[in-house]
Design a protein around this motif. Structure first.
Motif, PDB file in Angstrom:
ATOM      1  N   MET A 106       0.858  -1.307   0.155  1.00 10.16           N
ATOM      2  CA  MET A 106       0.037  -0.120  -0.056  1.00 10.16           C
ATOM      3  C   MET A 106       0.810   1.340   0.126  1.00 10.16           C
ATOM      4  SD  MET A 106      -3.252   0.731   0.036  1.00 10.16           S
ATOM      5  CE  MET A 106      -4.361   2.138   0.713  1.00 10.16           C
ATOM      6  N   ALA A 107       0.356   2.329  -0.737  1.00 11.88           N
ATOM      7  CA  ALA A 107       1.199   3.571  -0.704  1.00 11.88           C
ATOM      8  C   ALA A 107       2.475   3.557  -1.621  1.00 11.88           C
ATOM      9  CB  ALA A 107       1.347   4.156   0.605  1.00 11.88           C
ATOM     10  N   GLU A 108       2.523   2.596  -2.204  1.00 13.00           N
ATOM     11  CA  GLU A 108       3.866   2.415  -3.266  1.00 13.00           C
ATOM     12  C   GLU A 108       3.747   3.353  -4.306  1.00 13.00           C
ATOM     13  OE1 GLU A 108       6.858   1.983  -3.444  1.00 13.00           O
ATOM     14  OE2 GLU A 108       6.831  -0.217  -3.333  1.00 13.00           O
ATOM     15  N   ALA A 109       4.924   4.178  -4.570  1.00 11.33           N
ATOM     16  CA  ALA A 109       4.891   4.934  -5.610  1.00 11.33           C
ATOM     17  C   ALA A 109       4.670   4.232  -7.030  1.00 11.33           C
ATOM     18  CB  ALA A 109       6.003   5.796  -5.647  1.00 11.33           C
ATOM     19  N   TYR A 110       3.499   4.952  -7.600  1.00 13.11           N
ATOM     20  CA  TYR A 110       3.269   4.228  -8.952  1.00 13.11           C
ATOM     21  C   TYR A 110       4.407   4.278 -10.135  1.00 13.11           C
ATOM     22  CZ  TYR A 110       0.587   3.463 -13.240  1.00 13.11           C
ATOM     23  OH  TYR A 110       0.314   2.912 -14.591  1.00 13.11           O
ATOM     24  N   PHE A 111       5.085   5.050 -10.199  1.00 12.40           N
ATOM     25  CA  PHE A 111       6.359   4.874 -10.992  1.00 12.40           C
ATOM     26  C   PHE A 111       7.155   3.866 -10.757  1.00 12.40           C
ATOM     27  CE2 PHE A 111       8.536   7.630  -7.864  1.00 12.40           C
ATOM     28  CZ  PHE A 111       9.945   7.178  -8.070  1.00 12.40           C
ATOM     29  N   LYS A 112       7.305   3.443  -9.396  1.00 10.71           N
ATOM     30  CA  LYS A 112       8.323   2.203  -9.080  1.00 10.71           C
ATOM     31  C   LYS A 112       7.751   0.865  -9.464  1.00 10.71           C
ATOM     32  CE  LYS A 112      10.354   4.429  -5.053  1.00 10.71           C
ATOM     33  NZ  LYS A 112      10.563   4.397  -3.545  1.00 10.71           N
ATOM     34  N   VAL A 113       6.483   0.803  -9.673  1.00  8.98           N
ATOM     35  CA  VAL A 113       5.893  -0.369  -9.940  1.00  8.98           C
ATOM     36  C   VAL A 113       4.755  -0.410 -11.517  1.00  8.98           C
ATOM     37  CG1 VAL A 113       5.706  -1.192  -7.481  1.00  8.98           C
ATOM     38  CG2 VAL A 113       3.630  -0.015  -8.343  1.00  8.98           C
ATOM     39  N   GLU A 114       5.041   0.548 -12.058  1.00 11.49           N
ATOM     40  CA  GLU A 114       4.016   0.669 -13.219  1.00 11.49           C
ATOM     41  C   GLU A 114       4.579  -0.396 -14.185  1.00 11.49           C
ATOM     42  OE1 GLU A 114       3.152   3.731 -16.771  1.00 11.49           O
ATOM     43  OE2 GLU A 114       4.581   4.374 -15.281  1.00 11.49           O
ATOM     44  N   ALA A 115       5.615  -0.639 -14.329  1.00 12.62           N
ATOM     45  CA  ALA A 115       6.292  -1.703 -15.298  1.00 12.62           C
ATOM     46  C   ALA A 115       5.721  -2.899 -14.796  1.00 12.62           C
ATOM     47  CB  ALA A 115       7.634  -1.828 -15.585  1.00 12.62           C
ATOM     48  N   LEU A 116       5.860  -3.207 -13.294  1.00 15.91           N
ATOM     49  CA  LEU A 116       5.336  -4.464 -12.920  1.00 15.91           C
ATOM     50  C   LEU A 116       3.928  -4.884 -12.956  1.00 15.91           C
ATOM     51  CD1 LEU A 116       6.013  -7.206 -11.321  1.00 15.91           C
ATOM     52  CD2 LEU A 116       5.787  -5.640  -9.297  1.00 15.91           C
ATOM     53  N   LEU A 117       3.205  -3.825 -12.763  1.00 12.24           N
ATOM     54  CA  LEU A 117       1.711  -3.934 -13.112  1.00 12.24           C
ATOM     55  C   LEU A 117       1.231  -4.273 -14.301  1.00 12.24           C
ATOM     56  CD1 LEU A 117       0.872  -0.807 -10.448  1.00 12.24           C
ATOM     57  CD2 LEU A 117       0.499  -3.279 -10.140  1.00 12.24           C
ATOM     58  N   ARG A 118       1.931  -3.438 -15.176  1.00 15.00           N
ATOM     59  CA  ARG A 118       1.550  -3.664 -16.442  1.00 15.00           C
ATOM     60  C   ARG A 118       1.825  -5.204 -17.207  1.00 15.00           C
ATOM     61  NH1 ARG A 118       4.936  -0.305 -18.650  1.00 15.00           N
ATOM     62  NH2 ARG A 118       3.368   1.570 -18.523  1.00 15.00           N
ATOM     63  N   LYS A 119       3.011  -5.756 -16.474  1.00  8.38           N
ATOM     64  CA  LYS A 119       3.529  -7.211 -16.975  1.00  8.38           C
ATOM     65  C   LYS A 119       2.389  -8.080 -16.229  1.00  8.38           C
ATOM     66  CE  LYS A 119       7.298 -10.357 -16.111  1.00  8.38           C
ATOM     67  NZ  LYS A 119       8.731 -10.572 -15.465  1.00  8.38           N
ATOM     68  N   LYS A 120       1.921  -7.834 -15.418  1.00  4.55           N
ATOM     69  CA  LYS A 120       1.061  -8.548 -14.539  1.00  4.55           C
ATOM     70  C   LYS A 120      -0.431  -8.490 -14.863  1.00  4.55           C
ATOM     71  CE  LYS A 120       3.833 -10.639 -11.426  1.00  4.55           C
ATOM     72  NZ  LYS A 120       3.927 -12.063 -11.380  1.00  4.55           N
ATOM     73  N   GLY A 121      -0.681  -7.517 -15.801  1.00  9.38           N
ATOM     74  CA  GLY A 121      -2.086  -7.408 -16.095  1.00  9.38           C
ATOM     75  C   GLY A 121      -2.826  -6.464 -15.321  1.00  9.38           C
ATOM     76  N   VAL A 122      -2.485  -5.936 -14.502  1.00  6.07           N
ATOM     77  CA  VAL A 122      -3.162  -5.153 -13.301  1.00  6.07           C
ATOM     78  C   VAL A 122      -3.961  -4.099 -13.903  1.00  6.07           C
ATOM     79  CG1 VAL A 122      -3.164  -3.701 -11.271  1.00  6.07           C
ATOM     80  CG2 VAL A 122      -1.687  -5.646 -11.488  1.00  6.07           C
ATOM     81  N   VAL A 123      -5.201  -3.758 -13.815  1.00  7.23           N
ATOM     82  CA  VAL A 123      -6.014  -2.647 -14.231  1.00  7.23           C
ATOM     83  C   VAL A 123      -5.530  -1.430 -13.358  1.00  7.23           C
ATOM     84  CG1 VAL A 123      -8.199  -1.874 -14.917  1.00  7.23           C
ATOM     85  CG2 VAL A 123      -7.594  -4.233 -15.363  1.00  7.23           C
ATOM     86  N   VAL A 124      -5.404  -0.400 -13.974  1.00  7.88           N
ATOM     87  CA  VAL A 124      -4.973   0.865 -12.900  1.00  7.88           C
ATOM     88  C   VAL A 124      -6.098   1.881 -13.356  1.00  7.88           C
ATOM     89  CG1 VAL A 124      -3.164   2.553 -12.483  1.00  7.88           C
ATOM     90  CG2 VAL A 124      -2.724   0.117 -13.167  1.00  7.88           C
ATOM     91  N   PHE A 125      -6.817   2.537 -12.272  1.00  2.00           N
ATOM     92  CA  PHE A 125      -7.349   3.691 -12.316  1.00  2.00           C
ATOM     93  C   PHE A 125      -6.908   4.722 -11.527  1.00  2.00           C
ATOM     94  CE2 PHE A 125     -10.612   0.167 -12.704  1.00  2.00           C
ATOM     95  CZ  PHE A 125     -11.172   0.532 -13.870  1.00  2.00           C
ATOM     96  N   SER A 126      -7.279   6.095 -12.000  1.00  3.01           N
ATOM     97  CA  SER A 126      -7.045   7.049 -11.210  1.00  3.01           C
ATOM     98  C   SER A 126      -8.032   7.376 -10.287  1.00  3.01           C
ATOM     99  CB  SER A 126      -6.820   8.376 -12.335  1.00  3.01           C
ATOM    100  OG  SER A 126      -5.815   8.347 -13.194  1.00  3.01           O
TER     101      SER A 126
END
Length: 410
Positions: free
Chosen positions: A53-73
């Protein structure tokens, strides 16, 4: 013995987004904070990935994309609408409800018509789910602090968990001191130095020792963990002490003209909230963040007091823009700005001085602001809005490229 409950909406922001995208049930989802800065809500699938929780988005953006995570603002307007509906449903089952946060509420269960609190809580969960589509967990206990712990355990059980004074000790042995509601990280660090590593360790400490190192608040937490209610249920909304409106910019602003627009918008919103709560302000503060948080930055702020409490947009905006000009420095990048209305009082019982009576012009300005509020409320959106802000390209707006368009029908 008193008995109360805490209803906690599960992964609330994610659950709100899934209301409009049911195909995302079972799919990993995260919701981001203002300006798409960090993760503020995670689905169970994302939690299982170990993304904190509270992890900076830019640090995990590539990982989220790789894992197929849907991201919402974040879509706070939607979340508030859903929250209001959840709280409305909860209010049907109790005679006292305290809305603690946008996704949590304490309520009284010490009711004669409720012979089985656990069964009653299960019925509440089912009704909230059926009428709002939001999954919730309910913790039952004799005190707020234990109810908070029970609500966490409820998420791992069947959605309802009860704690009594007799069942509490074994649970407190397994609860880290930093996870206790009311124990901040500074106190947790101090307590660990003295060997207090669990909630049970805190309960066993001498109350005099606890009070000497954590003030009376620590003593209250200790007694609450023992099952003795010390924090009352507040079934009404406490009056605000201040109103603050601020946010970070999508792009750095460098000119006074660019900064005047967000300050104007923030002040108008703060004024609308002031009148909505039937309050008036005696003070106004304007602040700026110069530079970038991750690099060298500077916080600039200035404050002014009004001769008598005010609530009209004319006085508020003129004062805010004047204060902005006092702290603005040419050529510097500004990444955040905000306005705070302070020293609030009841608008209908404003104390006036002998020689300083609000003028007829002030009264007229207040009536005008209230009229505009009513029109905008009736027609929705910004039917009447300053021309200076009625532009589509707002450089000061937060980054919200992934915001959903969901909105509840009235």
């Amino acid at each position: 013995m008193s008995l109360l409950a805490l209803c906690d909406c599960n992964n609330f922001f994610v659950s709100c987004e899934r209301l409009y995208r049911p195909e995302l049930n079972g799919v990993p989802v995260v919701v981001l904070s203002a300006n798409d800065g960090c993760i503020i809500s995670r689905s169970e699938e994302v939690k299982a990935m170990g993304i904190p929780m509270a992890e900076a988005y830019f640090k995990v953006e590539a990982l989220l994309r790789k894992k197929g995570v849907v991201v919402f603002s974040g879509n706070l307007h939607l979340y508030r609408q859903v929250s209001a509906r959840v709280m409305q449903v909860l209010s049907r089952f109790t005679d006292a409800l305290e809305v603690y946060s946008i996704d949590e509420a304490f309520f009284n269960l010490d009711i004669r018509s409720v012979p089985d609190p656990a069964a009653h809580a299960s019925q509440i969960r089912e009704t909230v789910w059926r009428l709002t589509g939001i999954p919730v967990s309910i913790g039952i206990a004799p005190s707020k602090t234990l109810a908070k712990l029970a609500s966490v355990l409820a998420k791992r059980a069947n959605g309802v968990y009860g704690i009594t004074r007799l069942s509490a000790p074994p649970l407190l042995e397994r609860t880290e001191i930093g996870d206790v509601w009311g124990v901040g990280w500074r106190h947790a660090r101090m307590l660990r130095k003295y060997g207090v590593r669990t909630a049970a360790d805190l309960v066993r400490k001498d109350p005099v020792w606890v009070k000497s190192r954590m003030t009376v608040r620590g003593l209250i937490t200790q007694f609450e963990l023992m099952g003795y209610p010390c924090i009352p249920l507040v079934a009404h909304e406490a009056p605000a002490k201040s109103i603050q409106v601020s946010h970070s910019f999508g792009l750095p602003l460098r000119t006074l003209d660019d900064l005047e627009k967000p300050i104007l918008e923030h002040t108008l919103k703060a004024g609308r909230l002031l009148r909505e709560h039937r309050l008036a302000a005696r003070g106004l503060n304007v602040f700026l963040l110069q530079g970038f948080i991750s690099k060298q930055h500077q916080f600039l702020s200035t404050h002014d007091r009004f001769p008598h409490p005010v609530r009209d947009d004319t006085t508020l905006t003129r004062t805010a823009l004047r204060l902005l000009r006092q702290i603005f420095q040419t050529g510097r990048p500004y990444t955040k700005a905000g306005v705070t209305l302070s020293d609030l009082c009841d608008a209908h019982y404003r104390q006036k001085t002998l020689f300083d009576e609000p003028s007829a012009a002030t009264a007229k300005a207040e009536r005008l602001a209230e009229t505009i509020d009513n029109i905008n409320k009736r027609l929705g959106g910004h039917a009447i809005y300053p021309a200076a802000l009625a532009v589509s390209d707002k450089k000061w707006q937060c980054k919200s490229h992934m915001r959903s368009s969901g909105e509840l029908e009235v």
